[in-house]
Design an enzyme around this catalytic site. Structure first.
Site, PDB file in Angstrom:
ATOM      1  CB  CYS A   1      -0.415  -3.177   8.652  1.00  0.00           C
ATOM      2  SG  CYS A   1       0.689  -1.926   7.957  1.00  0.00           S
TER       3      CYS A   1
ATOM      4  CD  GLU B   1      -1.470  -2.372   1.945  1.00  0.00           C
ATOM      5  OE1 GLU B   1      -2.332  -3.176   2.329  1.00  0.00           O
ATOM      6  OE2 GLU B   1      -0.238  -2.568   2.123  1.00  0.00           O
TER       7      GLU B   1
END
Length: 152
Positions: A81, A53
């Site tokens: 996360c 990401e």
């Protein structure tokens, strides 16, 4: 399979198969067009922040020449996360589609779920101490006085 998630999955496979990182891939789409795709490169770069990401946000921001991705959608192979969630929020990405869950990541040996628990009380796992707060605050006073600042 969703077209954009398939691209994210293919990125994850590419990173995994080349031993560049774990089973994570991501794609950013704007107005129905692929802007960027990336995979986890933690092992390749020895950079613990080189998550899929983060990498795809960096690529998309560079390609679009903006830090504001509020008109984009993120597709990622796993629930972000805490670090990646922070980056998604800073990039202002309003919509995220994910395939695997935190529990799936935990079964794969990753700490995402544990980190989410830890951030509810950071002092329980980190030795945090304020230092030179007055000087630190001066930076914000100076920032607020800056006539040409760009708030992001």
């Amino acid at each position: 399979m969703n077209t954009w998630m398939a691209i994210a999955r293919d990125e994850a496979l590419k990173g995994m198969d080349s031993n560049e990182g774990g089973p994570f891939g991501a794609a950013i789409v704007r107005n129905g067009s692929l802007i960027a795709a990336a995979h986890n490169e933690v092992l390749k770069s020895n950079d613990p922040t080189a998550h899929a990401e983060i990498n795809v946000i960096r690529k998309a921001s560079e390609k679009l020449a903006t830090y504001d991705l509020s008109d984009c959608v993120l597709y990622t192979t796993c629930y972000p996360c805490p670090m990646c969630l922070g980056a998604i929020l800073w990039a202002r990405i309003p919509t995220v589609y994910y395939a695997s869950t935190m529990d799936d990541a935990a079964r794969g040996g990753f700490d995402d779920k544990a980190f989410y628990t830890m951030i509810t009380d950071p002092k329980s796992v980190l030795d945090l101490h304020p230092l030179d707060s007055e000087e630190g605050n001066r930076l914000f006073f100076r920032w607020n006085e800056k006539m040409d600042r760009t708030v992001y």
